[in-house]
Structures are given as C-alpha cells and as structure tokens.
Motif scaffolding. Structure first.
Motif, mmCIF file in Angstrom:
data_model
loop_
_atom_site.group_PDB
_atom_site.id
_atom_site.type_symbol
_atom_site.label_atom_id
_atom_site.label_comp_id
_atom_site.label_asym_id
_atom_site.label_seq_id
_atom_site.Cartn_x
_atom_site.Cartn_y
_atom_site.Cartn_z
ATOM 1 N N VAL A 152 -4.044 6.225 4.394
ATOM 2 C CA VAL A 152 -4.279 4.690 4.000
ATOM 3 C C VAL A 152 -5.265 4.133 5.135
ATOM 4 O O VAL A 152 -4.765 3.868 6.212
ATOM 5 N N GLY A 172 -6.460 0.571 5.434
ATOM 6 C CA GLY A 172 -6.353 -0.768 4.701
ATOM 7 C C GLY A 172 -6.762 -2.006 5.896
ATOM 8 O O GLY A 172 -6.692 -1.593 7.132
ATOM 9 N N LYS A 224 -2.505 -4.812 15.935
ATOM 10 C CA LYS A 224 -3.909 -5.134 16.611
ATOM 11 C C LYS A 224 -3.575 -6.204 17.559
ATOM 12 O O LYS A 224 -2.902 -7.419 17.113
ATOM 13 N N ALA A 278 -5.324 -6.120 6.112
ATOM 14 C CA ALA A 278 -4.506 -7.489 5.447
ATOM 15 C C ALA A 278 -5.946 -8.342 4.584
ATOM 16 O O ALA A 278 -5.347 -8.957 3.750
ATOM 17 N N GLY A 289 -2.908 2.354 9.221
ATOM 18 C CA GLY A 289 -2.859 1.475 10.210
ATOM 19 C C GLY A 289 -3.607 1.740 11.681
ATOM 20 O O GLY A 289 -4.099 0.803 12.260
ATOM 21 N N ALA A 290 -3.847 2.877 11.836
ATOM 22 C CA ALA A 290 -4.515 3.135 12.871
ATOM 23 C C ALA A 290 -4.977 4.695 12.705
ATOM 24 O O ALA A 290 -4.368 5.420 11.647
ATOM 25 N N LYS A 291 -6.020 5.413 13.478
ATOM 26 C CA LYS A 291 -6.431 6.568 13.075
ATOM 27 C C LYS A 291 -5.446 7.765 13.240
ATOM 28 O O LYS A 291 -4.872 7.809 14.124
ATOM 29 N N SER A 338 1.095 -1.252 -0.005
ATOM 30 C CA SER A 338 0.139 -0.012 -0.187
ATOM 31 C C SER A 338 1.000 1.175 -0.073
ATOM 32 O O SER A 338 0.786 2.031 1.142
ATOM 33 N N ASP A 383 -14.845 -2.079 11.599
ATOM 34 C CA ASP A 383 -14.919 -0.768 12.067
ATOM 35 C C ASP A 383 -15.711 -0.083 11.554
ATOM 36 O O ASP A 383 -16.716 -0.211 10.748
HETATM 37 C C1 OOB Z 1 -3.532 -2.302 8.249
HETATM 38 O O1 OOB Z 1 -3.839 -3.504 8.300
HETATM 39 P P1 OOB Z 1 -4.293 -4.786 9.435
HETATM 40 O O2 OOB Z 1 -4.942 -6.005 8.892
HETATM 41 O O3 OOB Z 1 -3.058 -4.775 10.361
HETATM 42 O O4 OOB Z 1 -5.405 -3.848 10.330
HETATM 43 C C2 OOB Z 1 -6.776 -3.433 9.925
HETATM 44 C C3 OOB Z 1 -7.329 -2.417 10.876
HETATM 45 C C4 OOB Z 1 -8.701 -1.984 10.012
HETATM 46 O O5 OOB Z 1 -9.788 -2.764 9.959
HETATM 47 C C5 OOB Z 1 -8.873 -0.650 11.192
HETATM 48 O O6 OOB Z 1 -9.335 -1.222 12.322
HETATM 49 C C6 OOB Z 1 -7.343 -0.285 11.488
HETATM 50 O O7 OOB Z 1 -6.419 -1.404 10.942
HETATM 51 N N1 OOB Z 1 -6.803 0.685 10.488
HETATM 52 C C7 OOB Z 1 -7.363 2.179 10.559
HETATM 53 C C8 OOB Z 1 -6.538 2.762 9.625
HETATM 54 N N2 OOB Z 1 -5.826 1.810 8.709
HETATM 55 C C9 OOB Z 1 -6.141 0.704 9.544
HETATM 56 N N3 OOB Z 1 -8.046 2.680 11.535
HETATM 57 C C10 OOB Z 1 -8.357 3.798 11.359
HETATM 58 N N4 OOB Z 1 -7.428 4.834 10.338
HETATM 59 C C11 OOB Z 1 -6.743 4.126 9.507
HETATM 60 N N5 OOB Z 1 -6.165 4.915 8.475
HETATM 61 O O8 OOB Z 1 -3.415 -1.671 9.358
HETATM 62 C C12 OOB Z 1 -3.224 -1.661 7.012
HETATM 63 C C13 OOB Z 1 -3.307 -2.481 5.916
HETATM 64 C C14 OOB Z 1 -2.950 -2.054 4.666
HETATM 65 C C15 OOB Z 1 -2.673 -0.786 4.406
HETATM 66 C C16 OOB Z 1 -2.696 0.108 5.709
HETATM 67 C C17 OOB Z 1 -3.029 -0.253 6.910
#
Ligand code: OOB
Length: 551
Positions: free
Chosen positions: A332, A334, A442, A336, A310-312, A243, A416
């Motif tokens: 971003v 996103g 997470k 996985a 990855g987080a807010k 990404s 989310d």
């Molecule tokens: C990325 O992937 P994961 O699988 O570690 O975590 C996904 C979760 C989302 O469901 C959401 O809860 C949170 O991480 N998240 C966000 C966020 N990006 C991910 N919450 C708020 N704002 C954001 N910008 O974390 C991931 C995968 C691909 C690209 C970027 C992040």
C-alpha cells in the motif's frame, strides 16, 4: 476561525457523482446503513469489549446524545487522542453521528502538537485517554485548555477530577435516534499531514470522498463479512483507518479487532484467538513479525492478507512474506491527503514484490514531473502529482502550504519520486522533500531544526534522514554550537523532550560540526546543506567515521 471546507471544481464533482464514486452519504447515515445491514454480527472487539453492529451504533448514539446535550453545534471540531481502546470507535462514530468533526491526534503527540492542532482547527473540545505507554494525559489536557482559548472542555477516558468524564457523557441522555444532518460534501474530519515543512498541516476529508476511498479499498483488499481485520497501528492513522482499515472492514460487515500494541507478543495471541484475516503494518513491524513468526506457538494460519505501507518495503523483505507468514502481501502506497495505491491480490509475484501498486480509482490522475515542472518521459522517474475523487484540493487554513503543495489544475504534489512501469504500477524511488520517514512516521527536518535552534548553545542545525536497517530511516541532526558553548547530545535530547513533543521527533543521532558550508552569497540553502551533509557523512562510498551520539 473559519470552518474547514474542501471544494472540487464543479465539473470534477459532477463527474465523481455521475460515476458513482461519491454516493452522497454522510458518516452518520453510513453508520445507520451498516447497523441495519449487519445488525447482530460482531463489529468490534477491544480487550474484553465485544460489540455487534447494532450495539456499536447504540454506543455511538449515546455519545452523540451526550455531545448534543452539552451544546456542541454541528461542524464543531473535537480533538481525539485515544489509543486503540474500546472507546475509540464508539467515540469517533458518536462524533460523526452528532455532526461533529473529529481531529485525529496520535497518542504519541504531546502538548506542543496538541496545542498546534487545537489552535489550527479551532477545536472546542479534546478527548484523551487516562494514560497510555506510561504517559499521563490529564496534566497535558489541562495545559492545553489553559493555552487554547477556543478549547472549552477536555474529556478523559478514566478518572476525571476537574476534567469531564467520557463515560459520564453517556449517562442521563437518551440515545440520538437520527444522525445530525450534514451534507456529504462537508468536511467529516481533519487528518494530520506527515508534512515536510514545519508543523503538521490539517487535511480536510469529506464524507463523500472518504467513504468512497475505504469502500473501494475493502473490495481491492478482498475484505468480506467473513473477514477479521486487526487494527495494529495507531487507529488515528489514515492507513489502519481506511486502507482498507477498520472503516473498510465495517463497510462490508467484517469484524474489527483492536490491538493495544502491534508487538508480536500482543498481536500474535490475538490473531490466533480472533482468527484475524487482514492486518496492515509499516515495514519495520512486518520485519519484526517475520522474525518472530517462526518461533511463535500461536496459530497464525488464519492470516490471508498482510498490507504493508507507510514507507518503502524492500523487495528482499517483500519476498519473504508469503513463505514466512503464509499470507498474501499487498503493498500500500498511500497518503493522508488522499491517493492510495495497492498491488492487487492476483498480481504476478514480480508486481507484488517490486512495486507499490496502482491507484484505487480509474479517475485518479497521475502526473510525473521533473524538478522544472515538465512531464518526465515514459520510464523516467518523476515527482508524483495527483488529483482525483478522494485527493484533497487544499489544506485547511494554510495558504502558503497550499501554494507550495498544489499546482495548476489542482494536482497535489506528493514529493515522492516515482517510476511508473509500463504495466501501470508505481515504484517509489525516493522523495524530493526533506522529511524523515521514521518507521512510517513522517518527521519534518525543519521542525526538528527549529526545536534544536531554540537551545541557547545551538547556533545552527540541519537534520537529515539516514538509511536504517530496522526503522527504514532514522534522523541525524548536525549541530553547530555558538563559540564557547558546550552541550552534550544527551542534554540536547533532554532539552527537546522537555519541549513536549512526540518522542519520534527526537533526533536518533546528533553530530556536532564546526560550521556549515554557505553558498557563494553567504546564505545557507537548507536543502542543499542537508544534501551535502548527507553526502559527506553517509554516502556509502564516502562514509567516514563520525562521532556518534552516546545512547
Ligand atoms: C501513509 O500516509 P502518510 O500521510 O503518513 O504518509 C504519506 C507518505 C507518502 O507520500 C510517501 O512518502 C510515504 O508516506 N509512503 C510510502 C509508502 N506508503 C507511504 N513510501 C514508500 N512506499 C510505500 N508503500 O503513510 C499511508 C496512508 C494510507 C495508506 C498507507 C500509508
């Protein structure tokens, strides 16, 4: 152990092919494509190693020949637990070229997680570093071999002793000249889920779906053959992988630079030396970079795009990116499991600062549902459900999780809570599931609770997330001890550490409490219990002093 599969309904698959999202190319073929297209250009820099596209393919071909010579059959799973070293990319691409299926393990994971992922994936081999951040992987690899009957071999990037040397794999074999045949709809690799319940689940991603997601991402993030992409987060994460990630960067002929640590003292000199244009960070690191940038002597002027996700990311912090780092922020959001949203580089400032963007693909379908499963009216936040050409339809070998996480029509429930603005951009407002998003990692509340309850003094435990200025969220464990039992927070943390789990899962704070409220029928509903504890101890209006864990 059944081989992982990922199947979209026939009509969806046909549409995704017809619209050109799925190109029908495997990772092995993709490596040939980029090597032929960008041959002499620099593909990768890691420490003292620099490889052109041609050399990167040759390095991968040598590894693949080694795996084939050792009898690894197409489709076999191989756990890869490597930090951002010069080996990561050649090894992973070598596995693809040999038709093998990498299972990505984070360097922070420890024996317990490795065993869980090895057993869950039916892996035949494990690839580890010698050591990273003070942790020695060889003893852990030996224990994993002893505990997992299907795991035949552990490769180590360093002195091997009784394990197999990773570099020896590339000796005495001629490079594989063609990729081992796979179908583009086959599972290319397994990613691990952040997960809300129990241990991480395995996410099967196909060649077709993943290649689409990072090639489209490279376009959206304006990565070109002139760009330099820095891998600052652990390379095994989906974010720095795709990404747009190092794969997106390679797909357009850019240069990929691996940083062993995302800390400014490592990353800033690399940015200056390699003229880095693109990098992805989680919010706490973006904050750290913004703190360090005004004082640095290193030239950061090459930076064009900072991806944060990855987080807010708070709007206050988002607004400072351009003035402080001099580059464009691209948020971003996103996962996985698939769906990735981006703010677009030419969006108005309001969108870039206040939203987490919109999906990659016009055929990413989004449903916002209330708790009762009915769609929320426009302008009202709901739980984000999604399906599309690169969002999985099911986890590997996890019927219960699949039942919970996928609804009729095949939509994935992200958990989310999201608001969709009239302009189509999404704002993440919270989440329905109980996990702690600790600096982008997470951590399932349930998993931490299970570890705590394993201690003989602990009668019950409930783990909640607490807002944290730096981490975004930290974990707080409420613990009820058995009558007449005593244990200090430090001892409980040490107990957890000894259970061989990733350090980011150890609670940041432990609060002892006499008992938990039960429901009318005497049962403890974990979800409401966690919510009540959070409300009592951490709601801003009612926050009262609580016994803090000694450091
Ligand atoms: C990325 O992937 P994961 O699988 O570690 O975590 C996904 C979760 C989302 O469901 C959401 O809860 C949170 O991480 N998240 C966000 C966020 N990006 C991910 N919450 C708020 N704002 C954001 N910008 O974390 C991931 C995968 C691909 C690209 C970027 C992040």
């Amino acid at each position: 152990m059944s081989a992982p599969t990922q199947i979209w309904p026939q009509d969806f698959a046909q549409t995704y092919r017809d619209k050109g999202y799925w190109r029908g190319v495997t990772f092995g073929e993709w490596l040939d494509e980029i090597a032929e297209k960008y041959g002499p250009a620099t593909a990768m820099v890691a420490g003292d190693t620099q490889l052109s596209y041609t050399q990167l393919r040759s390095a991968a071909q040598l590894y693949s020949a080694g795996f084939v010579a050792r009898g690894y059959q197409p489709g076999a799973r191989v756990l890869v637990q490597l930090p951002n070293t010069a080996q990561f990319l050649p090894v992973v691409l070598g596995l693809f070229y040999a038709g093998l299926v990498p299972v990505y393990v984070l360097p922070a994971h420890r024996l317990r997680e490795v065993v869980h992922l090895a057993v869950g994936s039916g892996a035949r081999a494990l690839i580890v570093a010698q050591s990273h951040e003070g942790f020695d992987y060889a003893p852990m690899a030996r224990d994993a071999l002893a505990q997992c009957p299907d795991l035949q071999e552990a490769f180590i990037d360093g002195a091997a002793d009784d394990l197999t040397s990773l570099t020896a794999l590339t000796h005495d074999t001629a490079p594989l000249e063609q990729p081992v045949a796979r179908a583009p709809g086959d599972v290319a690799f397994l990613q691990i889920s952040g997960g809300t319940t129990g241990f991480p689940k395995l996410i099967p991603r196909t060649h077709d779906d993943y290649i689409y997601s990072f090639e489209a991402s490279a376009q959206i993030c304006a990565v070109t053959a002139q760009s330099s992409y820095m891998v600052a987060l652990p390379a095994a994460h989906n974010f720095p992988m795709s990404s747009p990630g190092f794969l997106g960067a390679l797909s357009v002929g850019a240069k990929v630079v691996f940083a062993l640590s995302p800390a400014p003292d490592t990353a800033f000199p690399l940015i200056a030396a390699q003229r880095i244009t693109h990098v992805g960070l989680v919010p706490p690191l973006a904050l750290l970079w913004m703190q360090a940038a005004p004082k640095t002597t290193h030239d950061l002027s090459s930076l064009q795009v900072l991806n944060v996700g990855g987080a807010k990311f708070t709007p206050e912090a988002a607004a400072r990116v351009k003035p402080v780092l001099g580059c464009t922020l691209q948020q971003v959001f996103g996962m996985a499991e698939g769906l990735v949203n981006y703010t677009r580089l030419d969006d108005p400032q309001d969108v870039i600062i206040h939203t987490q963007g919109r999906p990659i693909c016009p055929d990413d379908e989004i449903l916002l549902l209330a708790e009762d499963g009915t769609p929320t009216p426009p302008g009202v936040p709901g739980i984000l459900h999604t399906r599309g050409p690169y969002t999985i339809r099911g986890y590997h070998n996890a019927p219960e999780a699949n039942h919970r996480s996928f609804i009729d029509g095949g939509y994935y429930c992200t958990g989310d809570i999201v608001l969709r603005r009239p302009d189509g951009n999404l704002e993440v407002q919270g989440r329905a599931g109980d996990h702690i998003n600790r600096a982008g990692e997470k951590v399932s509340a349930e998993e931490i609770e299970d570890h705590l309850i394993a201690h003989e003094a602990v009668f019950d435990a409930a783990v909640v997330s607490v807002p944290d200025t730096f981490l975004g969220e930290r974990s707080c464990a409420f613990v009820v001890l058995h009558d007449d039992q005593k244990v200090s927070p430090a001892a409980l943390k040490a107990f957890m550490r000894a259970r061989d789990i990733a350090a980011f899962k150890i609670p940041d704070q432990i609060i002892f409490t006499a008992k938990f409220q039960t429901t009318a029928v005497g049962k403890v509903d974990r979800k409401s219990l966690r919510a009540a504890l959070k409300e009592t101890h951490f709601a801003p209006q009612t926050a009262k002093s609580t016994p803090e864990t000694p450091a």
